[in-house]
Design a protein around this motif. Structure first.
Motif, PDB file in Angstrom:
ATOM      1  N   UNK A   1       0.822  -1.205   0.000  1.00 28.96           N
ATOM      2  CA  UNK A   1       0.000   0.000   0.000  1.00 28.96           C
ATOM      3  C   UNK A   1       0.859   1.259   0.000  1.00 28.96           C
ATOM      4  N   UNK A   2       1.920   1.258   0.787  1.00 28.26           N
ATOM      5  CA  UNK A   2       2.811   2.421   0.813  1.00 28.26           C
ATOM      6  C   UNK A   2       3.454   2.660  -0.553  1.00 28.26           C
ATOM      7  N   UNK A   3       3.790   1.586  -1.254  1.00 35.08           N
ATOM      8  CA  UNK A   3       4.419   1.760  -2.567  1.00 35.08           C
ATOM      9  C   UNK A   3       3.453   2.404  -3.554  1.00 35.08           C
ATOM     10  N   UNK A   4       2.169   2.071  -3.448  1.00 33.41           N
ATOM     11  CA  UNK A   4       1.178   2.670  -4.342  1.00 33.41           C
ATOM     12  C   UNK A   4       1.097   4.176  -4.119  1.00 33.41           C
ATOM     13  N   UNK A   5       1.011   4.574  -2.854  1.00 32.17           N
ATOM     14  CA  UNK A   5       0.867   6.005  -2.566  1.00 32.17           C
ATOM     15  C   UNK A   5       2.165   6.778  -2.825  1.00 32.17           C
ATOM     16  N   UNK A   6       3.288   6.137  -2.662  1.00 32.66           N
ATOM     17  CA  UNK A   6       4.561   6.821  -2.881  1.00 32.66           C
ATOM     18  C   UNK A   6       4.918   6.955  -4.359  1.00 32.66           C
TER      19      UNK A   6
END
Length: 247
Positions: free
Chosen positions: A23-28
């Protein structure tokens, strides 16, 4: 910000312990506007709390069931909430790279593609080993004497090759296979083909969907300028094991 063209639907694949990293990779790494629907099928308490906190902070839609979900059931729950031109189906163990979504949209806009697949890698270190660079799907009919058999075709290109070795050879092109690890779909196709087949519980649903799209007059493209990696287990956390074994 302009109105999003894309809704990202995240769904569980076979474990939960990669949830935060994914999830963090998507937002970043997503620079263009998007909506996000997260389908949480019976994750353990720690992951449940994390997703509830993130949904409130980032204002995405969280759909929670207290039981495990088959992949297509989870995707359909998310798909039912989509009202954008495109939907991205992505598993909860996938890590993306900068510009990944922008390149998928660019491909669809320039080719009128129905389905667009990124270059999908596998394992760690991420983004180094190819899992799927397009492929073939279909049914082959074989007749011997008075006996006719139907064989499913699934051929994946460049699997287990190093990205550094094959990337110079790859270009945007029409292909016959995309995988649900990550694929972008033009939502209008579902008016023709209906929702995903929930009778397929955990394998070959991507082959079925690609065949269905092409039979309905759609097409599938590979866009290698979009790069993602799915990170399979094991290792697994203890709370992953029941879902992993069911899968």
């Amino acid at each position: 910000m302009s109105e999003p063209q894309v809704t990202i639907v995240v769904s569980p694949r076979e474990r939960f312990s990669c949830t935060q990293t994914s999830l963090e990779s998507i937002y970043e790494n997503t620079q263009i506007p998007f909506k996000l629907v997260y389908v949480d099928g019976g994750s353990p308490a720690k992951i449940k709390r994390y997703l509830e906190e993130q949904a409130q902070e980032k204002q995405f839609q969280l759909i929670r069931t207290e039981h495990y979900l088959s992949p297509n059931k989870a995707r359909n729950l998310g798909l039912a909430q989509v009202n954008t031109e495109y939907v991205v189906f992505i598993d909860n163990d996938v890590v993306v790279t900068p510009g990944w979504l922008q390149q998928l949209v660019k491909c669809a806009e320039e080719t009128n593609a129905t389905v667009v697949s990124p270059l999908i890698c596998q394992g760690e270190p991420v983004h180094e080993e190819v899992h799927c660079a397009g492929g073939e799907s279909g049914v082959k009919i074989e007749t011997k004497g008075d006996r006719t058999r139907r064989r499913i075709i699934e051929k994946i290109y460049k699997q287990e090759r190093k990205v550094a070795d094959v990337r110079p050879q790859l270009q945007r092109q029409q292909t016959g296979l995309a995988e649900f690890h990550c694929m972008m779909v033009r939502t209008a196709i579902f008016e023709k083909v209906g929702m995903l087949d929930e009778a397929l519980l955990n394998t070959k649903e991507h082959v079925d969907f690609c065949m269905t799209v092409m039979e309905a007059g759609g097409n599938v493209y590979l866009e290698p300028d979009s790069l993602v990696t799915y990170v399979p287990g094991p290792p697994l956390e203890l709370t992953d094991i029941p879902f992993y074994m069911l899968r």
